[in-house]
Write a protein that holds these residues in place. Sequence first.
Motif, PDB file in Angstrom:
ATOM      1  N   ALA A   3      18.183 -88.221 -49.004  1.00 59.09           N
ATOM      2  CA  ALA A   3      17.841 -87.381 -50.119  1.00 59.09           C
ATOM      3  C   ALA A   3      18.924 -87.781 -51.032  1.00 59.09           C
ATOM      4  O   ALA A   3      18.984 -87.829 -52.368  1.00 59.09           O
ATOM      5  CB  ALA A   3      17.851 -85.781 -50.075  1.00 59.09           C
ATOM      6  N   GLU A   4      20.371 -87.876 -50.554  1.00 58.41           N
ATOM      7  CA  GLU A   4      21.479 -88.260 -51.681  1.00 58.41           C
ATOM      8  C   GLU A   4      21.565 -89.752 -51.555  1.00 58.41           C
ATOM      9  O   GLU A   4      22.238 -89.882 -52.782  1.00 58.41           O
ATOM     10  CB  GLU A   4      22.888 -87.796 -51.101  1.00 58.41           C
ATOM     11  N   ALA A   5      20.862 -90.092 -51.353  1.00 61.58           N
ATOM     12  CA  ALA A   5      21.161 -92.217 -51.648  1.00 61.58           C
ATOM     13  C   ALA A   5      19.971 -92.190 -52.673  1.00 61.58           C
ATOM     14  O   ALA A   5      20.967 -94.023 -53.320  1.00 61.58           O
ATOM     15  CB  ALA A   5      20.091 -92.753 -50.167  1.00 61.58           C
ATOM     16  N   GLY A   6      19.899 -91.859 -53.670  1.00 66.74           N
ATOM     17  CA  GLY A   6      19.347 -92.384 -54.990  1.00 66.74           C
ATOM     18  C   GLY A   6      19.224 -91.558 -55.941  1.00 66.74           C
ATOM     19  O   GLY A   6      20.128 -90.191 -56.094  1.00 66.74           O
ATOM     20  N   PRO A   7      18.891 -91.773 -57.284  1.00 67.35           N
ATOM     21  CA  PRO A   7      18.855 -91.330 -58.456  1.00 67.35           C
ATOM     22  C   PRO A   7      18.675 -89.687 -58.471  1.00 67.35           C
ATOM     23  O   PRO A   7      18.397 -88.962 -59.588  1.00 67.35           O
ATOM     24  CB  PRO A   7      19.016 -91.968 -59.794  1.00 67.35           C
ATOM     25  N   LEU A   8      17.018 -89.599 -57.996  1.00 62.50           N
ATOM     26  CA  LEU A   8      16.726 -88.251 -57.959  1.00 62.50           C
ATOM     27  C   LEU A   8      17.574 -87.200 -58.308  1.00 62.50           C
ATOM     28  O   LEU A   8      17.569 -87.251 -56.882  1.00 62.50           O
ATOM     29  CB  LEU A   8      15.187 -88.644 -56.735  1.00 62.50           C
ATOM     30  N   ASP A   9      16.360 -86.341 -58.207  1.00 63.55           N
ATOM     31  CA  ASP A   9      16.825 -85.124 -58.494  1.00 63.55           C
ATOM     32  C   ASP A   9      16.533 -83.985 -57.855  1.00 63.55           C
ATOM     33  O   ASP A   9      15.332 -84.407 -56.866  1.00 63.55           O
ATOM     34  CB  ASP A   9      16.857 -83.636 -59.497  1.00 63.55           C
ATOM     35  N   ALA A  10      16.607 -82.671 -56.907  1.00 68.13           N
ATOM     36  CA  ALA A  10      16.182 -82.213 -55.927  1.00 68.13           C
ATOM     37  C   ALA A  10      14.742 -81.918 -56.306  1.00 68.13           C
ATOM     38  O   ALA A  10      13.749 -81.924 -55.519  1.00 68.13           O
ATOM     39  CB  ALA A  10      16.901 -80.989 -55.662  1.00 68.13           C
ATOM     40  N   LYS A  11      14.377 -81.134 -57.243  1.00 63.91           N
ATOM     41  CA  LYS A  11      13.478 -81.202 -57.736  1.00 63.91           C
ATOM     42  C   LYS A  11      12.115 -81.783 -57.958  1.00 63.91           C
ATOM     43  O   LYS A  11      11.729 -82.115 -57.132  1.00 63.91           O
ATOM     44  CB  LYS A  11      12.977 -80.852 -59.092  1.00 63.91           C
ATOM     45  N   THR A  12      12.669 -83.509 -58.608  1.00 67.72           N
ATOM     46  CA  THR A  12      11.783 -84.918 -58.331  1.00 67.72           C
ATOM     47  C   THR A  12      12.304 -85.419 -56.653  1.00 67.72           C
ATOM     48  O   THR A  12       9.939 -85.608 -56.576  1.00 67.72           O
ATOM     49  CB  THR A  12      11.848 -85.717 -59.518  1.00 67.72           C
ATOM     50  N   ARG A  13      12.791 -84.984 -55.753  1.00 66.83           N
ATOM     51  CA  ARG A  13      12.641 -85.559 -54.663  1.00 66.83           C
ATOM     52  C   ARG A  13      11.728 -84.867 -53.432  1.00 66.83           C
ATOM     53  O   ARG A  13      10.943 -85.089 -52.853  1.00 66.83           O
ATOM     54  CB  ARG A  13      13.840 -85.131 -53.878  1.00 66.83           C
ATOM     55  N   GLU A  14      12.014 -83.438 -54.015  1.00 69.81           N
ATOM     56  CA  GLU A  14      10.857 -82.047 -52.870  1.00 69.81           C
ATOM     57  C   GLU A  14       8.957 -82.409 -53.895  1.00 69.81           C
ATOM     58  O   GLU A  14       8.126 -82.447 -53.467  1.00 69.81           O
ATOM     59  CB  GLU A  14      11.590 -81.129 -53.944  1.00 69.81           C
TER      60      GLU A  14
END
Length: 109
Positions: free
Chosen positions: A30-41
């Motif tokens: 999750a922390e390896a890239g630039p996506l925010d939490a909402k986008t990741r989910e």
Amino acid sequence: MSQLPEAYRTFLQDYPTVAGVYEQLGAAAAEAGPLDAKTRELVKLAMAAALGSEGAVHSHVHRALAAGATAAEIEHTLILGITTLGFPTMMMALRWARTALHQATSTQS
């Protein structure tokens, strides 16, 4: 998180060391890239739909809501899969997501 599937809660109890390492891997990814939490989910929700995993769809709907996604964003994420996943798979995932959304709103009432 109370919305975790029972099978995963049991796994956490039965194999806490393995579960801990698994969760560390997820956090690192999750922390390896630039996506925010909402986008990741929302991305993970789409992956769960593609996999055809009802439990994962439910879980990621709840996680997406917790990360600030709206019901409309969740549904749109799944609707986008119509041409990639096919209509039946998209509809199945949409039905699962609506069940999870209903559960989430029922819990808040």
